[in-house]
Motif scaffolding. Structure first.
Motif, PDB file in Angstrom:
ATOM      1  N   ALA A  38       0.819  -1.218   0.000  1.00 60.27           N
ATOM      2  CA  ALA A  38       0.000   0.000   0.000  1.00 60.27           C
ATOM      3  C   ALA A  38       0.850   1.264   0.000  1.00 60.27           C
ATOM      4  O   ALA A  38       0.319   2.370  -0.102  1.00 60.27           O
ATOM      5  N   GLY A  39       2.172   1.109   0.117  1.00 61.45           N
ATOM      6  CA  GLY A  39       3.050   2.265   0.071  1.00 61.45           C
ATOM      7  C   GLY A  39       3.308   2.926   1.404  1.00 61.45           C
ATOM      8  O   GLY A  39       3.920   3.997   1.468  1.00 61.45           O
ATOM      9  N   GLU A  40       2.859   2.268   2.492  1.00 62.88           N
ATOM     10  CA  GLU A  40       3.145   2.836   3.809  1.00 62.88           C
ATOM     11  C   GLU A  40       4.649   2.804   4.107  1.00 62.88           C
ATOM     12  O   GLU A  40       5.151   3.615   4.895  1.00 62.88           O
ATOM     13  N   TYR A  41       5.335   1.845   3.495  1.00 59.37           N
ATOM     14  CA  TYR A  41       6.796   1.794   3.531  1.00 59.37           C
ATOM     15  C   TYR A  41       7.263   1.958   2.086  1.00 59.37           C
ATOM     16  O   TYR A  41       7.323   0.989   1.330  1.00 59.37           O
ATOM     17  N   PRO A  42       7.564   3.170   1.665  1.00 57.50           N
ATOM     18  CA  PRO A  42       7.935   3.409   0.258  1.00 57.50           C
ATOM     19  C   PRO A  42       9.212   2.661  -0.124  1.00 57.50           C
ATOM     20  O   PRO A  42      10.022   2.304   0.740  1.00 57.50           O
ATOM     21  N   PRO A  43       9.418   2.422  -1.415  1.00 58.44           N
ATOM     22  CA  PRO A  43      10.662   1.800  -1.873  1.00 58.44           C
ATOM     23  C   PRO A  43      11.877   2.538  -1.338  1.00 58.44           C
ATOM     24  O   PRO A  43      11.915   3.771  -1.328  1.00 58.44           O
ATOM     25  N   GLY A  44      12.834   1.780  -0.861  1.00 64.26           N
ATOM     26  CA  GLY A  44      14.029   2.367  -0.272  1.00 64.26           C
ATOM     27  C   GLY A  44      13.968   2.478   1.235  1.00 64.26           C
ATOM     28  O   GLY A  44      14.995   2.699   1.882  1.00 64.26           O
ATOM     29  N   SER A  45      12.760   2.301   1.787  1.00 68.55           N
ATOM     30  CA  SER A  45      12.630   2.349   3.246  1.00 68.55           C
ATOM     31  C   SER A  45      13.423   1.205   3.866  1.00 68.55           C
ATOM     32  O   SER A  45      13.432   0.088   3.342  1.00 68.55           O
ATOM     33  N   VAL A  46      14.065   1.480   4.974  1.00 65.02           N
ATOM     34  CA  VAL A  46      14.834   0.458   5.680  1.00 65.02           C
ATOM     35  C   VAL A  46      14.068   0.043   6.931  1.00 65.02           C
ATOM     36  O   VAL A  46      13.732   0.885   7.771  1.00 65.02           O
ATOM     37  N   LEU A  47      13.791  -1.245   7.028  1.00 64.22           N
ATOM     38  CA  LEU A  47      13.056  -1.790   8.169  1.00 64.22           C
ATOM     39  C   LEU A  47      14.043  -2.486   9.100  1.00 64.22           C
ATOM     40  O   LEU A  47      14.847  -3.313   8.656  1.00 64.22           O
ATOM     41  N   ARG A  48      13.981  -2.167  10.357  1.00 65.90           N
ATOM     42  CA  ARG A  48      14.860  -2.791  11.343  1.00 65.90           C
ATOM     43  C   ARG A  48      14.140  -3.969  11.989  1.00 65.90           C
ATOM     44  O   ARG A  48      13.078  -3.796  12.598  1.00 65.90           O
ATOM     45  N   THR A  49      14.698  -5.156  11.821  1.00 62.83           N
ATOM     46  CA  THR A  49      14.011  -6.350  12.315  1.00 62.83           C
ATOM     47  C   THR A  49      13.827  -6.314  13.829  1.00 62.83           C
ATOM     48  O   THR A  49      12.798  -6.780  14.333  1.00 62.83           O
ATOM     49  N   ASP A  50      14.788  -5.779  14.551  1.00 62.21           N
ATOM     50  CA  ASP A  50      14.652  -5.701  16.012  1.00 62.21           C
ATOM     51  C   ASP A  50      13.465  -4.820  16.394  1.00 62.21           C
ATOM     52  O   ASP A  50      12.676  -5.165  17.275  1.00 62.21           O
TER      53      ASP A  50
END
Length: 233
Positions: free
Chosen positions: A22-34
């Motif tokens: 849905a684009g809530e995390y745009p391309p290039g966004s970095v998600l931290r698993t912790d």
């Protein structure tokens, strides 16, 4: 609702997947698993399993010292049934439905022509049974029951073509049909003309009439596109 049998990582996927598509995390966004593990209140191993699934769909890529990065939409596995389901559940639904219906209109007529040439007696019988099931559930707001037979009908067409590439699109077409129903991009009852076309298509396949099978399928997919013009412009 989490998909049965997938446990905790399924719950994470059912939240994170739709958010990404849905684009809530745009391309290039970095998600931290912790951070995500804390947010979803799951262990790191559960989070890693969810990330592996998202990687398999090409929605994200994981790199050491960088984290989990959301990939550009052009790199997503847009044929993955789960990705289709997530996109249909979001704001991208009209575009997704139209894109998939155009795909159907390009593929299914050719598949139907091949089915008329190659379908076995058992496949012809199954196709007729599905068409009759569609007729039986085409009145009285029984869209869910109708959908079961509709999805089965198109799976048979694709499989009976004898082309393994077409056959693999069965899940894609099923998601399109399911999405139209579950997101109310349908009339209260199926279009009677469309139901009749399915019955006639089953007959054309059984009779081995490839040109007519292609023509009828083209009419079915054209009708589906016209419905989108009215219901999901």
């Amino acid at each position: 609702m989490s998909t049965p049998g997938r446990g905790l990582h399924g719950r994470v996927l059912d939240a994170l997947g739709p958010a990404i598509t849905a684009g809530e995390y745009p391309p290039g966004s970095v998600l931290r698993t912790d951070e995500l593990a804390q947010h979803f209140e799951v262990s790191r191993s559960v989070m890693r399993e969810a990330v592996r699934v998202l990687e398999s769909m090409h929605l994200v890529e994981s790199r050491r010292r960088v984290g989990v990065t959301v990939r550009p939409k052009a790199e997503w596995n847009v044929y993955d049934p789960q990705v289709i389901r997530w996109r249909l559940a979001g704001a991208d639904r009209p575009h997704q439905l139209r894109s998939l219906t155009v795909l159907r209109s390009a593929i299914e007529p050719a598949a139907a022509g091949l089915a008329a040439r190659h379908a076995t007696a058992a496949q012809c019988a199954e196709l007729t049974e599905c068409a009759l099931g569609m007729v039986a559930n085409s009145r009285g707001h029984k869209l869910e029951a109708y959908l079961v037979h509709d999805m089965a009908f198109h799976r048979v067409i694709l499989t009976a073509s004898g082309n393994e590439m077409f056959a693999r699109l069965g899940d894609v077409v099923a998601e399109v049909l399911s999405g139209r129903t579950h997101h109310e991009v349908m009339f209260e009852d199926p279009d009677p003309a469309a139901v009749t076309l399915h019955v006639q298509l089953a007959e054309a396949v059984r009779e081995g009439d490839a040109p007519r099978a292609e023509q009828l399928t083209r009419a079915i997919t054209t009708g589906a596109l016209q419905e989108l013009d009215v219901l999901a412009p």
